[in-house]
Enzyme design. Structure first.
Site, PDB file in Angstrom:
ATOM      1  N   LYS B  24       0.834  -1.207   0.000  1.00 29.51           N
ATOM      2  CA  LYS B  24       0.000   0.000   0.000  1.00 29.51           C
ATOM      3  C   LYS B  24       0.867   1.255   0.000  1.00 29.51           C
ATOM      4  O   LYS B  24       0.629   2.201  -0.765  1.00 29.51           O
ATOM      5  CB  LYS B  24      -0.927  -0.019   1.220  1.00 29.51           C
ATOM      6  CG  LYS B  24      -1.945   1.099   1.199  1.00 29.51           C
ATOM      7  CD  LYS B  24      -2.918   0.985   2.359  1.00 29.51           C
ATOM      8  CE  LYS B  24      -3.873  -0.163   2.128  1.00 29.51           C
ATOM      9  NZ  LYS B  24      -4.668  -0.477   3.336  1.00 29.51           N
ATOM     10  N   ARG B 127      -3.218   2.829   8.543  1.00 28.89           N
ATOM     11  CA  ARG B 127      -3.478   1.543   7.879  1.00 28.89           C
ATOM     12  C   ARG B 127      -2.206   0.701   7.805  1.00 28.89           C
ATOM     13  O   ARG B 127      -1.128   1.224   7.593  1.00 28.89           O
ATOM     14  CB  ARG B 127      -3.920   1.769   6.421  1.00 28.89           C
ATOM     15  CG  ARG B 127      -5.242   2.425   6.227  1.00 28.89           C
ATOM     16  CD  ARG B 127      -5.406   2.710   4.725  1.00 28.89           C
ATOM     17  NE  ARG B 127      -6.322   3.814   4.526  1.00 28.89           N
ATOM     18  CZ  ARG B 127      -7.571   3.667   4.041  1.00 28.89           C
ATOM     19  NH1 ARG B 127      -8.009   2.459   3.709  1.00 28.89           N
ATOM     20  NH2 ARG B 127      -8.346   4.702   3.884  1.00 28.89           N
ATOM     21  N   GLY B 136      -7.719  -8.322   4.130  1.00 19.91           N
ATOM     22  CA  GLY B 136      -8.618  -8.483   5.267  1.00 19.91           C
ATOM     23  C   GLY B 136      -7.955  -9.019   6.515  1.00 19.91           C
ATOM     24  O   GLY B 136      -8.606  -9.238   7.534  1.00 19.91           O
ATOM     25  N   MET B 138      -5.347  -7.671   8.210  1.00 19.37           N
ATOM     26  CA  MET B 138      -4.784  -6.761   9.195  1.00 19.37           C
ATOM     27  C   MET B 138      -5.644  -5.522   9.371  1.00 19.37           C
ATOM     28  O   MET B 138      -6.742  -5.419   8.850  1.00 19.37           O
ATOM     29  CB  MET B 138      -3.344  -6.439   8.829  1.00 19.37           C
ATOM     30  CG  MET B 138      -2.446  -7.625   9.212  1.00 19.37           C
ATOM     31  SD  MET B 138      -0.982  -7.647   8.279  1.00 19.37           S
ATOM     32  CE  MET B 138      -0.439  -5.973   8.537  1.00 19.37           C
ATOM     33  N   ARG B 372      -3.576  -1.485  -7.066  1.00 19.43           N
ATOM     34  CA  ARG B 372      -2.788  -2.729  -7.083  1.00 19.43           C
ATOM     35  C   ARG B 372      -3.134  -3.503  -8.343  1.00 19.43           C
ATOM     36  O   ARG B 372      -4.114  -3.195  -9.029  1.00 19.43           O
ATOM     37  CB  ARG B 372      -3.037  -3.553  -5.821  1.00 19.43           C
ATOM     38  CG  ARG B 372      -4.479  -3.886  -5.602  1.00 19.43           C
ATOM     39  CD  ARG B 372      -4.696  -4.525  -4.238  1.00 19.43           C
ATOM     40  NE  ARG B 372      -6.108  -4.417  -3.883  1.00 19.43           N
ATOM     41  CZ  ARG B 372      -6.579  -4.496  -2.654  1.00 19.43           C
ATOM     42  NH1 ARG B 372      -5.770  -4.657  -1.633  1.00 19.43           N
ATOM     43  NH2 ARG B 372      -7.879  -4.407  -2.430  1.00 19.43           N
ATOM     44  N   HIS B 488      -5.408 -35.911   1.300  1.00 20.05           N
ATOM     45  CA  HIS B 488      -5.490 -37.134   0.481  1.00 20.05           C
ATOM     46  C   HIS B 488      -6.406 -36.941  -0.720  1.00 20.05           C
ATOM     47  O   HIS B 488      -6.051 -37.253  -1.863  1.00 20.05           O
ATOM     48  CB  HIS B 488      -5.985 -38.298   1.357  1.00 20.05           C
ATOM     49  CG  HIS B 488      -6.155 -39.574   0.600  1.00 20.05           C
ATOM     50  ND1 HIS B 488      -7.368 -39.958   0.066  1.00 20.05           N
ATOM     51  CD2 HIS B 488      -5.264 -40.522   0.253  1.00 20.05           C
ATOM     52  CE1 HIS B 488      -7.211 -41.107  -0.562  1.00 20.05           C
ATOM     53  NE2 HIS B 488      -5.941 -41.476  -0.456  1.00 20.05           N
ATOM     54  N   SER B 804      14.794 -40.587 -25.239  1.00 25.88           N
ATOM     55  CA  SER B 804      13.615 -39.932 -24.690  1.00 25.88           C
ATOM     56  C   SER B 804      13.523 -40.332 -23.220  1.00 25.88           C
ATOM     57  O   SER B 804      13.401 -41.513 -22.905  1.00 25.88           O
ATOM     58  CB  SER B 804      12.367 -40.362 -25.450  1.00 25.88           C
ATOM     59  OG  SER B 804      11.240 -39.682 -24.937  1.00 25.88           O
ATOM     60  N   CYS B 872       9.379 -37.846 -22.455  1.00 28.66           N
ATOM     61  CA  CYS B 872       7.991 -38.172 -22.737  1.00 28.66           C
ATOM     62  C   CYS B 872       7.250 -38.632 -21.482  1.00 28.66           C
ATOM     63  O   CYS B 872       6.178 -39.197 -21.567  1.00 28.66           O
ATOM     64  CB  CYS B 872       7.889 -39.218 -23.843  1.00 28.66           C
ATOM     65  SG  CYS B 872       8.658 -40.780 -23.414  1.00 28.66           S
ATOM     66  N   TYR B 892      13.394 -31.418 -26.834  1.00 30.58           N
ATOM     67  CA  TYR B 892      11.941 -31.248 -26.853  1.00 30.58           C
ATOM     68  C   TYR B 892      11.310 -31.904 -25.637  1.00 30.58           C
ATOM     69  O   TYR B 892      11.941 -32.722 -24.960  1.00 30.58           O
ATOM     70  CB  TYR B 892      11.324 -31.829 -28.136  1.00 30.58           C
ATOM     71  CG  TYR B 892      11.395 -33.328 -28.233  1.00 30.58           C
ATOM     72  CD1 TYR B 892      10.403 -34.143 -27.649  1.00 30.58           C
ATOM     73  CD2 TYR B 892      12.449 -33.954 -28.877  1.00 30.58           C
ATOM     74  CE1 TYR B 892      10.485 -35.523 -27.713  1.00 30.58           C
ATOM     75  CE2 TYR B 892      12.544 -35.332 -28.938  1.00 30.58           C
ATOM     76  CZ  TYR B 892      11.551 -36.112 -28.353  1.00 30.58           C
ATOM     77  OH  TYR B 892      11.634 -37.470 -28.398  1.00 30.58           O
TER      78      TYR B 892
END
Lengths: 917, 917
Positions: B24, B127, B136, B138, B372, B488, B804, B872, B892
């Site tokens: 800020k 602020r 939100g 602080m 911002r 999980h 590969s 690959c 590649y």
């Protein structure tokens, strides 16, 4: 002189240059130069042979390469014929015969004889002799220089007409066979008919007339086959030299070299030794013999061998008369014996090795014809090495290097009791060591069934396939009639440690009739046989075997080895009896104690299953602490046996489902319970079954095991650590000196090790130290058995006090070969096809796995210079692998108790070899 | 001046130094310095905050570390209380308030007001503003400087008593709550009772008297709780600054940082911005608003936002009145709009990013309070990047870098149709992308059963366990009420590519009743719901979703990306539809064609089984050539689709038993046949069963597969090569340009590759070239997917034309993790415990697997500089991994068709980042 010198008299040759002179040439030069009586002669070098073959080098090598691929019979015969045609056309290198003449001249002078002279003819032998020993593979011509004129001269000179014509007929047969390529049988037939005609039961009984007649018939045979007989001794000599050169490439020799992994092409060659003849067949004061400088069976320090009076070398081989033992020679001719003894011992001292000596006595005078290093039993090898060191012939380093690890190995397997006098009925390859008796069975299923009934069986097959492997486990030993050292049977038998003889080609196996024949002998299913995997011998019946024991000389030799080695040697031992043997065998601690066997007792297994099936952490910890109490005494016992030496205990490693019943078992139990209407039991079993199935893995080798279990169930590791630390604490309080090393398996990242230390080891250490009121010294380290563990060893070494390479798992991960699957499925084929030179689970794969070990050592020490590093995979007991571990700077190897002795020796060899480089 | 400078006026601060000024503070400095109207003020730096916390640094960090371990509630509350006590005792750094006074002085001068003055009082906002955005989290105090005297001054100055007292009561409440720590509810209760007393339905309706009365009650409340009310504005300011500093360590902020993986200790801190107040609540010519420089939903280039007349910022949040759209502002106040537009666009140009701007209008004058970078949808992100490049605001490089690969990913999943207006009933974490509808089910078994009946289901669970995984496969999506991004459910869902929302904490799931509640809403089993894994939203019913499409801007952006990247991008594609999509998405060939799917057709599978069950080589080859004929057309089709681009076909890889029936299936078939008395069939099945069991493996992942099959059954590889070469030959004869690359899988040693070339590829090449009468150009290469393959790449490269990397298998071997087992068993826990930062099967493990890739590349090129090298594995589509592949010099990456677009972008990013370093 710009041209290469092809020929050296025995007096002038550098006997160290075996590659140039061949083994025989070198030994003749040596004996001559150290003053032994050797019939004079000269050596035509291997260079000459190489130059002889060179102009057709490409064609010859191409045929040999094709033969190496073991083509089918028709193709093989075609190739051999082609080769023979090429060889027949070759000429000796330019100038060689001129050089020969110069040297024959000198020979004549030394002996006072003349080559081709009808009065005082010089006779020579022409023998092959390559740098590598190839017994019986190549050719020899004796008595060369004889013809119808010189034979008279020989008769007059020796005063023995019969002897002279006997020498002539021998020459004609050998020359005809070897130089002219005439089938030997044709000569033998004529010999037999003469014997018949003259009523002679043996060759010696043929009268002079018979011999004379035989000589005529032999000459006729030669002229009939070849068109002429080369009477001129110089022609004979040139032809004989060519023949010996050619014999380097005879099919027998080629196949011998292929089988023995000797370069089969023309890179190596044979030399030719031309030597003036002496005759052991000139009466009772003559003879020929073979003597060893020590007993090659048990190593006893006395001459050993035999002597055949009035005979030439080939008569000994023919075995018509029984020779005298050397002891009898001593009694009959003490002076001769004394000279023989002194000179044989001189050779032994000079060659620093037990000698195998050929000699001839001509009319009371001793001549040495050859000496070479003797082949010995493992027992003799060890005893003679130690004795010779004590006698000052060898240094202790040299003595240690004389004994190879495989000799020690042979002393550790049961072996045939030689005193039983059992005679083998067949011989195959010694594919996997050990001697064992059993009843013959002809298929694996029968092997399994009979073994279940408590019978001891030997599985006999033409060859084996992966499908037969269950039979291997059931049998005491394996016998096949086909296949080499890397055949499926050989590889699998070695892999699972069963004695095996393979490729016993004399066996004619008939699966239909369930029997095999060797000649007239018939062995039916159920008959007892004995196989000796140490020698490849096969015997009828139960032959007594000798259990291995540690002979005092081996103990002494290994004590010397211990002084030379840098690598420590520890044992992989899980149970007290192993630990005791290991300590007895000289292990300097336990490098790997696997705890899984401790859970086998039913009451423990039951608690472990509760641990595994626990619903929550508290329940699990409680059950685990109960188990901990049960196994503590086991740890105490092991630590006490190794008191004062480190004991490395590995935390639990296999996947947990290995401790649960198999799903199939449960299903049949559920089925039973359902039948019985026991609903409660069915429910319980169903729950267990569900859990077991949930724990089942696709690839357990890379599954939920090792430290992964420690991470997901820290309670299990806590309980194990508690038992170890309490055992240690109690021993300390009892005044003992336990040295505990806790080892975490399967670590792939330092975070795992850190986690285990934080969650399991540190809290328990505090708890136990408080409980006993003492500080407990111990180390925490890790297996390096995952590839990532090796690659990130620098990070892991920050948390580990020691590393132990688990090269079994590391090999699996490096090749992506599951050992279980590989050894039963494709590895045998890989070895047969030559894609691999050795089973990487037995001998470390230096290029892949070895590189990871090297990386692990370097990186580990880079962050922790005090890191102790060992290896506890099976390679820890393999000599070739031990040499590598020495090279990359490990601190110790850990091997099965059985292999401790081998490891001690191999470690010393590694250090000594390094020193000598 | 030796003391640190703690305070900077907006005019003097270096706005680039966000770490010092906070986000800020930095934006205020920037706006001030580029000439935007910003209420004057100053920033107290993060240094000051750090110094404020420093004297208790150790204690604070220790508590934070404990909180990071997520302790149980009681322990957590205790820790928070302890922390509060420590923080309450802290004092501002020495001299800070003196410096504040100097800067307030300047403020007074700029505004012509005086802090604490009863006539012309200066009011300020205080602020927080950290370097990282923590929306939100602080605290803020507005209207600071008011007391009983200055409120009169404010009233007089503005001529609005009601406004002044409204400001006062707002100040008291905020100050009481934030600075003094009084429970907000107590203030709200008093507000409510005043509203009731005066019959005011909203705050705005409270008359002046009511506000005056409320002010008195608030002051009483404060004195009651704290003992005094700080009237002195300097005391207020000092206390407010401390409070904001402390708020860096409030539990919300700590937990936010933990959750968002922001260092939670005092290393980073917040700055404090003290700014003179402007008031949007001074009548209809005042107001407050938020505006985006472009539409953040679709990227359209027009201002977008809202404006609330006669209001302060907090009123917008309260949502009592409906704000005006920015378009309406344009109509009502065209001049104001114009100024706003120009300045917002100025900010956008300056920041090179769509801006999210807060502004206030005080009596017709526009003030900017914050700007911002805007948060946007993926769609807007892509469109604005391309538009801004075309407008010259961004270079093409910058535009490409603006769009992250995950944005592209989001555009490729089905998403909620926003136009449907559906409102979510709950929000969780967007654990696995994609929007999907289904009927709710509450356990995995039901999921499987319903799915079998053809229903589409969403599996709803509190959390999931490994035992639930079969339900994941059956369900269209997963919804849980507990767990984070590495739970999980999240890990597994991402792993198998199912949309998932996890940790939707508003859901109250009742397994017993088979329903869940969100507030009053009840969702029963079978009810339709929709989850949006892109956003974490949960909806009732079937919400329309939009299938992904390639928007033109994305095509354009990727075309630019193609110019910047060095890495090629190919596709993993097995079937024509994949190949077509891949080509459409810009794939430069097929990097991996797995042939196994070609065998799925029953008639082909039957022939393949004959191949596997053949008794000898001839039989096998015959069956294989039959199969070869069948699959040739598939190869032709694939090569034709990719005409002119390389197609890399992998020889058969999985173990052969995967193509046979499962043993269980056979057993039940045998059982059936027995019941029917069909003895012939029983025999046949028994034989098959025996063979299947013999082929079964303990660890198939490391078993008889890949090139190991090619070595043991060369006939199989021969048949496959034949089909490939004939397909190629036929296409050439048709005038096409097929580019075939044959790839051998699982190679661990060069000998394997050499063997396959010799036994399978070369003979077939000759055969096919003769048959078609043409030379067939093609390449032979190998997968590098075993560790040994990587380590011995120098040897392998002598026989291979391309490599590969198969990083899936390589990851398994490096960790000794079987993917199947790991992801279902221990990997989720590893991620939860933080032992791993990411799933190594998704994002390349750089330290272990990455090192092997590097070694493989270096060694491979060392003997074959022309070697083409790609990858690959699945990592070929993962942006972080692609960056690494770029770095180590691969040629590649090959990714699933779906990920081609991402790979193209990620490859460009890698190249651009490298350039900028």
């Amino acid at each position: 002189m710009s041209r290469k010198k092809y020929i050296y008299d025995f007096e002038e040759a550098d006997w160290r240059n075996k590659r140039l002179l061949g083994g025989k040439g070198s030994s003749l030069a040596l004996m001559t130069q150290i003053g032994l009586p050797v019939p004079p002669g000269f050596t035509i070098t291997t260079d000459a042979c190489r130059d002889f073959l060179k102009c057709k080098e490409e064609e010859i090598n191409s045929i040999v390469a094709k033969l190496e691929r073991l083509p089918k019979p028709e193709e093989r015969d075609r190739l051999i014929k082609e080769l023979w045609e090429i060889l027949s056309g070759l000429e000796l290198p330019e100038g060689l015969m001129d050089e020969v003449k110069v040297h024959v001249k000198r020979l004549e002078e030394k002996r006072g004889l003349k080559f081709g002279d009808k009065d005082k003819p010089l006779l020579v032998s022409v023998r092959s002799g390559a740098a590598v020993s190839m017994p019986g593979m190549m050719d020899t011509v004796l008595n060369l220089g004889l013809n119808d004129e010189t034979v008279i001269g020989l008769a007059n000179m020796t005063g023995d007409y019969r002897f002279a014509y006997d020498a002539y007929r021998r020459f004609l047969q050998l020359f005809g066979k070897i130089v002219l390529g005439i089938d030997d049988k044709l000569f033998d037939e004529k010999l037999e008919s003469i014997k018949e005609k003259y009523g002679a039961s043996t060759d010696v009984d043929i009268p002079f007339d018979g011999l004379k007649e035989l000589v005529d018939e032999y000459k006729e045979l030669i002229i009939d086959k070849i068109g002429f007989f080369p009477s001129d001794p110089w022609t004979q000599l040139e032809m004989a030299i060519k023949a010996v050169f050619r014999s380097w490439m005879n099919p027998r020799a080629i196949y011998y070299r292929i089988a023995n992994k000797i370069t089969p092409d023309i890179a190596d060659c044979t030399a030719v030794n031309v030597q003036s003849m002496v005759f052991g067949n000139m009466g009772e004061d003559s003879g020929t013999g073979v003597v060893f400088s020590r007993d090659v069976a048990n190593g006893e320090n006395k001459l050993y061998g035999e002597f055949l009076p009035n005979a030439q070398g080939e008569d000994v081989v023919a075995g018509i008369r029984t020779p005298l033992s050397i002891d009898e020679l001593k009694n009959r001719h003490p002076k001769l014996y004394e000279e023989l003894y002194d000179k044989v011992k001189l050779l032994e001292r000079h060659n620093k090795e037990v000698q195998d000596v050929e000699f001839t006595v001509e009319r009371g005078k001793l001549y040495f014809l050859q000496t070479r290093n003797a082949k010995m039993t493992a027992l003799a090898r060890v005893k003679t090495a130690v004795d010779m060191a004590k006698e000052g012939i060898l240094s202790r380093e040299e003595a240690v290097l004389k004994v190879k690890p495989e000799h020690v190995l042979q002393l550790l397997y049961p072996r045939i009791d030689e005193s039983s006098g059992a005679k083998p009925i067949a011989k195959g390859l010694n594919a996997s060591p050990g001697a064992v008796s059993g009843q013959a069975v002809f298929d694996p299923d029968t092997a399994v069934m009979w073994a279940r009934d408590g019978k001891e069986v030997i599985l006999v097959r033409v060859e084996t396939k992966p499908d037969d492997v269950h039979g291997f486990y059931a049998a005491k030993g394996i016998l096949t009639s086909r296949g080499g050292m890397t055949s499926h049977a050989a590889v699998v038998a070695r892999g699972i440690g069963k004695p095996a003889v393979v490729g016993a080609e004399a066996l004619r196996i008939d699966y239909g009739e369930r029997l095999f024949r060797v000649g007239d002998v018939v062995v039916r299913e159920g008959d007892w046989i004995t196989i000796d995997g140490n020698t490849g011998n096969v015997y009828l019946g139960k032959v007594p075997t000798i259990e291995p024991e540690l002979i005092p000389e081996l103990r002494e030799l290994l004590a010397w080895a211990d002084e030379f080695r840098r690598l420590g040697v520890k044992a992989n031992a899980d149970v007290p009896e192993d630990a005791r043997i290991a300590r007895e065998y000289g292990a300097e601690g336990i490098g790997l104690l696997r705890i899984e066997r401790m859970f086998r007792k039913p009451e423990r297994l039951e608690v472990l299953r509760r641990v595994i099936l626990s619903e929550n952490s508290d329940e699990r910890l409680e059950a685990m602490y109960e188990l901990s109490e049960m196994i503590k005494s086991d740890f105490k016992e092991m630590l006490e046996i190794m008191d004062g030496l480190p004991v490395t205990i590995r935390l639990i490693d296999p996947p947990l489902h290995e401790f649960l019943p198999k799903p199939e078992e449960l299903l049949s139990e559920i089925y039973e319970a359902e039948k019985n209407g026991d609903d409660g039991r069915v429910m319980e079993l169903r729950r267990l079954y569900k859990r077991v199935v949930a724990l089942t893995e696709a690839n357990p080798m890379m599954g939920h095991r090792g430290v992964r279990v420690g991470v997901t169930y820290p309670e299990i590791y806590k309980g194990l650590v508690k038992a170890m630390l309490e055992a240690t604490a109690e021993l300390i309080l009892e005044g003992k000196n336990p040295i505990l090393q806790i080892m975490v398996p399967q670590v792939a990242m330092v975070e795992e090790l850190r986690f285990v230390k934080k969650t399991a080891i540190e809290p328990v250490r505090k708890e136990v130290e408080e409980k006993y009121g003492i500080k407990i010294p111990f180390m925490v380290g890790t297996m390096i058995e995952t590839v990532r563990g090796a690659l990130t060893a620098d990070e892991i070494a920050r948390e580990a006090e020691f590393f132990s390479f688990g090269t079994n798992d590391l090999t699996q991960a490096t090749f992506s070969f599951s050992r279980d699957d590989a050894e039963n499925k494709f590895l045998p084929q890989y070895l047969e096809l030559g894609l691999l030179n050795s089973n990487p689970f037995e001998t470390l794969d230096v290029k892949g796995v070895g590189e990871l070990v090297k990386i692990g050592v370097e990186r580990g020490r880079s962050t922790n210079p005090n890191l102790e590093i060992g290896i506890c995979g099976e390679h820890g007991g393999d000599p070739a692998s031990i040499e590598y571990f020495h090279k990359v700077g490990l601190d110790y190897v850990s091997a099965s108790p059985f292999r401790i002795l081998i490891a001690r020796l191999a470690a010393a060899h590694a250090a000594l070899k390094e020193k000598s480089n």
